[in-house]
Design a protein around this motif. Sequence first.
Motif, mmCIF file in Angstrom:
data_model
loop_
_atom_site.group_PDB
_atom_site.id
_atom_site.type_symbol
_atom_site.label_atom_id
_atom_site.label_comp_id
_atom_site.label_asym_id
_atom_site.label_seq_id
_atom_site.Cartn_x
_atom_site.Cartn_y
_atom_site.Cartn_z
ATOM 1 N N ARG A 136 0.678 -1.392 0.168
ATOM 2 C CA ARG A 136 0.531 -0.258 0.100
ATOM 3 C C ARG A 136 1.037 1.182 -0.386
ATOM 4 N NH1 ARG A 136 -2.793 -2.869 4.225
ATOM 5 N NH2 ARG A 136 -4.811 -4.002 3.355
ATOM 6 N N ASP A 137 2.054 1.329 0.127
ATOM 7 C CA ASP A 137 3.104 2.763 0.616
ATOM 8 C C ASP A 137 4.294 1.948 -0.814
ATOM 9 O OD1 ASP A 137 3.370 4.649 0.741
ATOM 10 O OD2 ASP A 137 4.207 4.702 2.408
ATOM 11 N N LYS A 139 7.315 3.230 -3.474
ATOM 12 C CA LYS A 139 7.595 4.273 -3.352
ATOM 13 C C LYS A 139 9.072 4.032 -3.214
ATOM 14 C CE LYS A 139 7.374 6.291 0.795
ATOM 15 N NZ LYS A 139 6.740 7.442 2.160
ATOM 16 N N SER A 160 0.637 0.718 6.642
ATOM 17 C CA SER A 160 -0.584 1.027 6.360
ATOM 18 C C SER A 160 -1.201 1.268 7.410
ATOM 19 C CB SER A 160 -1.103 0.543 5.083
ATOM 20 O OG SER A 160 -1.223 -0.851 5.933
ATOM 21 N N THR A 183 2.860 11.785 3.187
ATOM 22 C CA THR A 183 1.628 11.005 2.922
ATOM 23 C C THR A 183 0.306 11.436 3.358
ATOM 24 O OG1 THR A 183 2.300 10.317 5.444
ATOM 25 C CG2 THR A 183 3.390 9.194 4.188
ATOM 26 N N MET A 193 -0.235 6.156 2.443
ATOM 27 C CA MET A 193 0.043 6.366 0.853
ATOM 28 C C MET A 193 0.589 7.783 0.933
ATOM 29 S SD MET A 193 -3.427 7.526 -0.410
ATOM 30 C CE MET A 193 -4.367 9.102 -0.009
ATOM 31 N N SER A 194 1.411 7.261 0.263
ATOM 32 C CA SER A 194 2.008 8.747 -0.178
ATOM 33 C C SER A 194 2.004 9.304 -1.953
ATOM 34 C CB SER A 194 3.550 8.411 -0.648
ATOM 35 O OG SER A 194 4.530 7.921 0.632
ATOM 36 N N SER A 198 0.271 6.600 -5.519
ATOM 37 C CA SER A 198 -0.635 5.568 -5.615
ATOM 38 C C SER A 198 -2.366 6.254 -6.591
ATOM 39 C CB SER A 198 -1.700 6.627 -3.979
ATOM 40 O OG SER A 198 -0.474 6.445 -2.617
ATOM 41 N N MET A 202 -7.400 4.516 -4.481
ATOM 42 C CA MET A 202 -7.062 5.111 -2.681
ATOM 43 C C MET A 202 -7.606 6.442 -2.719
ATOM 44 S SD MET A 202 -4.943 2.844 -1.591
ATOM 45 C CE MET A 202 -4.457 3.218 -0.151
ATOM 46 N N SER A 213 -3.215 -2.224 -7.075
ATOM 47 C CA SER A 213 -2.836 -0.953 -6.917
ATOM 48 C C SER A 213 -1.358 -1.268 -6.453
ATOM 49 C CB SER A 213 -3.757 -1.360 -5.124
ATOM 50 O OG SER A 213 -5.154 -1.234 -5.984
ATOM 51 N N ASP A 214 -0.662 -2.225 -6.127
ATOM 52 C CA ASP A 214 1.233 -1.996 -5.546
ATOM 53 C C ASP A 214 1.820 -2.026 -6.699
ATOM 54 O OD1 ASP A 214 0.599 -2.338 -2.716
ATOM 55 O OD2 ASP A 214 0.410 -4.430 -2.848
ATOM 56 N N SER A 217 1.471 1.257 -7.542
ATOM 57 C CA SER A 217 2.395 1.500 -7.509
ATOM 58 C C SER A 217 4.217 1.022 -7.751
ATOM 59 C CB SER A 217 2.317 1.591 -5.970
ATOM 60 O OG SER A 217 1.209 1.969 -4.926
#
Length: 571
Positions: A136-137, A139, A160, A183, A193-194, A198, A202, A213-214, A217
């Motif tokens: 979920r994050d 980056k 997350s 975030t 999230m960033s 994202s 999201m 979703s991943d 990212s």
Amino acid sequence: MRRAPSVAPELPGYEYVSVLGSGGFSDVFLYQQRLPRRRVAVKVLLTEQLNPSTQAQFVDEANLMAQLSTHPYIVTIYHADVAGDGRPYFVMEHCSGPSLAERYKRQKFGVEDALRTGVRLAGAIATAHSAGILHRDIKPANVLTNDFGWPALTDFGISSSLDEELPVQTSTGNHRPAGSESTGTGESQSVGMSVPWSPPEMFEDDPRPDVRSDVFSLAATIHTLLAGQTPFEIHGRSNGTLDLIGRIERGAITPIGRDDVPRSLVAVLAKAMATRRDDRFATAVDFARALQRVELELGYAPTGIDIPTIAGTEHGKPDAPAGDDETRARSVVSIAAQAPAPARAAPATPAAPPAEPDQADATRVRGARVIEPGSAPSGSALARSADAGTPAPGTPSPAKETTVVRPRGSVRAQEPVSAPAAADDAPIENASGRRRLVMIGSIAAAVLLIGAVVAAVTLTGIDNSALTPSASPVPAKPDSVNSAAGVPAPVLEGTATSEDGSQVTFTVSNPSPLDGDVYRWARAETPNQPKLSAVADITVDGVVPGSTVCVDIYLQRTDGKISEANRACNR
């Protein structure tokens, strides 16, 4: 204004060294472990942010992280416990190198390095997904560099739910441009999230991210490494949070702007960052394979996709495994002799069948398909007649075989061979009569042979070149086209295991053959060691008897374009 880091706890067996970074819910410290002696990063959660629910969640996340720690591109967790002052902590691998965020801001990544990093991280993310964890994050700042120079993904799950900022991050402003590691607002703390990396889902009122979703990212991260800026940032224009969200929801990706980045890679990244989830790659492994195809297109050795053995075996199987009987029949393919001489093709009919008739039929048909060039076209046709024209008793003809007409013509071409024998049985009065009979028989055989070949060509609608091994017939199947390169994927026809279990043969076909096509293949566990095969039977040697063997098979054109991989397994 950022808070000051908390006091490092006293931990038995560890010596405090320094502060590595601070986040909204935790601090990260550098410790020296006494035994074994090594430097480690210790993440300590803040007591004022904890309650029974978050403490239980911390334990669950630590256990899940421990399951992922064996992956080479995921930060390893060594230990988790509660300090003497009541603060939970866990001990992690200390990655001494810079994060990807620090690296791309100094210098843009080369194409080869970006592809290699993308495939490695995709394997790490696929491993997490197989364990039921969404990052979920993802980056650049959440990918560290270990002592070997490899990427190491960090902050799985915890980011997350408990910690919104990178533990080792030391400078984050509230009004930075699109490259910021911010975030979002306080309301997004439960989501974690960033914004610049994202996906659009999201930003919904009730975000429900999934594996795609991943993938978004990760693709945004690779785009950032190549472009030197986030995918939706535009120089000279406002790049605030609302501006970025609007562009992300519209799918307005800023071009990378580099001539050395191939169109195929741009297309792969665009697909992975599609606004609609259904338009993206379904899994991280699919995304990794697309990056591998770009590597092959550019002449690079494909980077291995490191995923759990079970996940790698299950993913991408084209069909259900064949039964034991079919496997045994196909096993003879890898050791079948070359086609017999034409004169012996017809007498093969009365030969005693082997113990398993269905094996004999399958072996003869498949054996003819791997004849190496060197025999005359007519010989090739005669060999096929011996295979398809004399099935063992009670064995049905293979449904996918399309060369039924050709064997009939070839069998008829064999019949004149018996004419001289009949002449030999007749009374011979003198030498001149014997020579006359031989001459007549030879002329008759030649006429019938030519007639049979003409009939075969007329009925099948092909020329003599199609009878050579380089253009062996294939069953008609719908094309599986690679949208980037327009090359159909090879079709798996069957698998075979030798009697001693040390060889496995995969038989494939080309849905749309062109001159110069070859099959590129590699074992799933060693994708960086590809091999080429000009024939449809691909044999893997050195197999441990009883083990599962998987290979990725590509179709390669003469212009270098590569199809999608067809992963085939013998079980």
